[in-house]
Design an enzyme around this catalytic site. Structure first.
Site, PDB file in Angstrom:
ATOM      1  N   ASN A   1       0.797  -1.223   0.000  1.00 15.03           N
ATOM      2  CA  ASN A   1       0.000   0.000   0.000  1.00 15.03           C
ATOM      3  C   ASN A   1       0.835   1.282   0.000  1.00 15.03           C
ATOM      4  O   ASN A   1       0.297   2.364  -0.198  1.00 15.03           O
ATOM      5  CB  ASN A   1      -1.026  -0.020   1.137  1.00 15.03           C
ATOM      6  CG  ASN A   1      -2.136  -1.018   0.835  1.00 15.03           C
ATOM      7  OD1 ASN A   1      -2.308  -1.434  -0.309  1.00 15.03           O
ATOM      8  ND2 ASN A   1      -2.881  -1.425   1.858  1.00 15.03           N
TER       9      ASN A   1
ATOM     10  N   ARG B   1     -16.822   1.556  -1.640  1.00  8.74           N
ATOM     11  CA  ARG B   1     -15.557   2.212  -1.958  1.00  8.74           C
ATOM     12  C   ARG B   1     -15.700   3.477  -2.810  1.00  8.74           C
ATOM     13  O   ARG B   1     -15.150   3.581  -3.919  1.00  8.74           O
ATOM     14  CB  ARG B   1     -14.584   1.224  -2.612  1.00  8.74           C
ATOM     15  CG  ARG B   1     -14.429  -0.060  -1.832  1.00  8.74           C
ATOM     16  CD  ARG B   1     -13.266  -0.892  -2.259  1.00  8.74           C
ATOM     17  NE  ARG B   1     -11.997  -0.368  -1.758  1.00  8.74           N
ATOM     18  CZ  ARG B   1     -10.830  -0.970  -1.934  1.00  8.74           C
ATOM     19  NH1 ARG B   1     -10.765  -2.090  -2.598  1.00  8.74           N
ATOM     20  NH2 ARG B   1      -9.725  -0.439  -1.451  1.00  8.74           N
TER      21      ARG B   1
END
Ligand code: EPZ
Length: 416
Positions: free
Chosen positions: A23, A122
């Site tokens: 990430n 999302r």
């Protein structure tokens, strides 16, 4: 599509070294194009999400080379700011970082709504509102976005939620804007600090990363830099949980213990025999495991990305554990697969209850998303008999060399 086949019940022993953080890397790679010269990134994990971003950079005409040390050299002086098509954007969530990066560099980005694991709706409204605050206009046509600005000007931005992606994307758009941008209620994850340090290494003026107030003073030019991706705290946590589930003695090397405090706390609460040192953790076979309660929170709280992984360990605790998932509304799909293996699970909205200790039995199961898949690997290693995990490509998106790493400590696992 690949399958992972695990013959469970083996005691694991040895050492595993953690790779660079997915990430972080997925933000650092798109941000290379903000640089006006070239960047070298070290410790970039060899995972399919990184491949997908490299493909997008190549589509934009960037030059990318991997050297013998596994470092990624990206030079963006040849970049052509083209539309990022649906297929590329949909390959992963982090394609959204091209929005902030292209907007920050060229004042324009055209791309499709990003893809990624199906763990909730999302939305990206906070990213878009941030861009608008800096002076961009956004045109949406179905899934296609055109984001452009005549000029980007520093602004004060308050995030309704401390979103990781929105914080990073706004930093990208603001780093070359005129004037000063303040992000209030910014995300504090270690990946944010890694990204801010990278941009500062290029000459950006960002302060406060890692706190809830980030200040960005725009600069006109970003120069070459060398930067290292931080160790992957989620990968580290996954192997620690695997150690807790089925090791004789497992040493996890290359961790930053401060990034894993919430997990270490829970493992200790569960009676896991873990010793944490400066850059490693050793897990030795534990006695009876105790149940625990986990509530997912933004950093430094318990990471949502480890919730599905620890769920599998909870099946081995004597008593009922509870998970409260507060970040993503659809992150219990792994539990339906665990049930097929014999786990006693009850799901009630944002909460799940797991009653142990239960014997898990190998069967054919399905990785619905990346961390669900990682949780199923833990279950497969614990289970009696053979577990076949379908859709294992999702796991390969985030775990470099997972098969080799686990085989190296005695697991019977193959990728087919
Ligand atoms: C990052 O996603 C990670 N992904 C996720 O990891 C991780 O689960 C998440 O942060 C939380 O830690 C990457 O870094 C690529 P958010 P991100 O924006 O940035 C809501 C994994 O398995 N929200 O912090 O997309 C959102 O719906 C992945 O490695 C809005 O409402 O997460 C969610 O409820 C999965 N509007 C919450 O905020 C927005 O514009 C947190 O999202 C943005 C987010």
């Amino acid at each position: 599509m690949h399958k992972l086949i695990i013959n469970g019940g083996k005691k694991l022993e040895g050492e595993i070294t953690v790779s660079g953080a997915k990430n972080s890397a997925v933000a650092l790679i798109p941000a290379a194009l903000l640089c006006d010269e070239s960047v070298t990134l070290a410790n970039v994990p060899n995972i399919s999400d990184v491949d997908a971003l490299e493909d997008i950079l190549r589509h934009l005409n960037a030059k990318i080379e991997r050297n013998d040390n596994g470092e990624l050299h990206i030079s963006s002086d040849t970049i052509v700011n083209k539309k990022i098509d649906k297929k590329s954007a949909k390959r992963l969530r982090a394609s959204y970082y091209f929005m902030g990066a292209l907007l920050g560099k060229y004042k324009k980005c055209e791309m499709c709504f990003p893809g990624g694991c199906s763990i909730g709706t999302r939305p990206i409204d906070l990213h878009l509102k941030g861009f608008e605050s800096l002076g961009a206009t956004i045109t949406e046509d179905g899934e296609n976005f055109k984001i452009e600005a005549d000029e980007l000007k520093g602004a004060k931005i308050y995030l309704d939620f401390a979103s990781v992606g929105a914080t990073i994307n706004i930093m990208f758009a603001a780093v070359k804007a005129t004037g000063t941008t303040i992000i209030n209620n910014a995300a504090k994850e270690p990946e944010i600090v890694n990204v801010a340090t990278y941009l500062n290494n290029m000459g950006a003026k960002i302060s406060g990363a890692g706190t809830k107030k980030i200040k960005i003073e725009g600069v006109p030019y970003l120069h070459s830099c060398f930067h290292e991706v931080i160790p992957d705290r989620i990968e580290a946590g996954t192997y620690e949980i695997i150690g807790a589930a089925c090791s004789d003695r497992l040493k996890i090397n290359g961790i930053i213990p401060e990034h894993l405090e919430a997990l270490h706390n829970k493992l200790k609460e569960m009676n896991v025999n873990i010793t944490v040192e400066d850059d490693n953790a050793v897990i030795v076979e534990s006695g009876d495991l105790k149940p625990t309660n986990v509530t997912t929170e933004v950093y430094p709280g318990f990471a949502t990305d480890l919730q599905q992984v620890i769920a599998s360990l909870m099946t081995q605790a004597n008593g009922e554990s509870e998970i409260h998932e507060t970040i993503w509304e659809n992150r219990f799909q792994n539990l339906y697969e665990l049930k097929k293996m014999g786990a006693k699970v009850k799901i009630d909205g944002e909460r799940a209850y797991i009653k142990g200790k239960t014997k898990l039995t190998g069967t054919e199961i399905y990785a619905t998303d990346l961390r669900a898949g990682a949780g199923l690997v833990v279950a497969g290693l614990l289970a009696e008999g053979t577990t076949v995990i379908d859709n294992a490509d999702l796991i390969l998106r985030g775990y470099e060399g997972i098969v080799e790493k686990l085989r190296g400590v005695g697991a019977d696992i193959t990728l087919e």
